[in-house]
Enzyme design. Sequence first.
Site, mmCIF file in Angstrom:
data_model
loop_
_atom_site.group_PDB
_atom_site.id
_atom_site.type_symbol
_atom_site.label_atom_id
_atom_site.label_comp_id
_atom_site.label_asym_id
_atom_site.label_seq_id
_atom_site.Cartn_x
_atom_site.Cartn_y
_atom_site.Cartn_z
ATOM 1 N N HIS A 127 0.829 -1.198 0.000
ATOM 2 C CA HIS A 127 0.000 0.000 0.000
ATOM 3 C C HIS A 127 0.864 1.250 0.000
ATOM 4 C CE1 HIS A 127 1.237 -0.441 4.151
ATOM 5 N NE2 HIS A 127 0.980 0.858 4.301
ATOM 6 N N HIS B 172 5.158 6.430 -1.004
ATOM 7 C CA HIS B 172 6.012 5.322 -1.430
ATOM 8 C C HIS B 172 5.339 4.002 -1.093
ATOM 9 C CE1 HIS B 172 6.833 5.763 2.841
ATOM 10 N NE2 HIS B 172 7.188 4.483 2.830
#
Length: 171
Positions: free
Chosen positions: A34, A116
């Site tokens: 995620h 990220h």
Amino acid sequence: MKYGIAVYPDKKVQEAADRLRIRHDPHYSLIPAHLTVREAEPWSEEKLAAAIAHLEAVAAALSPFAIAFNRVSSFFPVSHVLYMALEDAAPMVHLHQQVCTGPLALEAQRYVYTPHLTLAQQLTADELYDLYGNWRMNKVNLTSMIEKLILLQQSEKGIWQQVRAFELKIT
């Protein structure tokens, strides 16, 4: 209870990340691959209700958008984390800014928001240098559509479970 907000990339991106995460990310079994939108923290029932209303409004005012991962990077020397970096972080930064207003405004950020997808964390210095040296030579060219915000809740066992998804609605 502890709650957080994230987005999930497409399955192909998750599968590519999971091939690396399975051995090097101790959170692999606790949460799918995620991108964190807002860090987790404990919320009261009142804050949860306010957050849900806020996320509904944010999602209704935003369009789905594409992201592209183009490299492996690191947060060294701040932390021993390796991650897939975005070619253009602006759409995720905009999403973060919209989410972190109103009842979800952050009082003091510990760091600059850098969207990220974590691949490895809690590495020793030697592991970090070895993996980064190998992984950064691999070409990364993955794209994904971001269509939903995900509200997550951490269980007593540390596993993150989806409470609700908020579809980005403007098309």
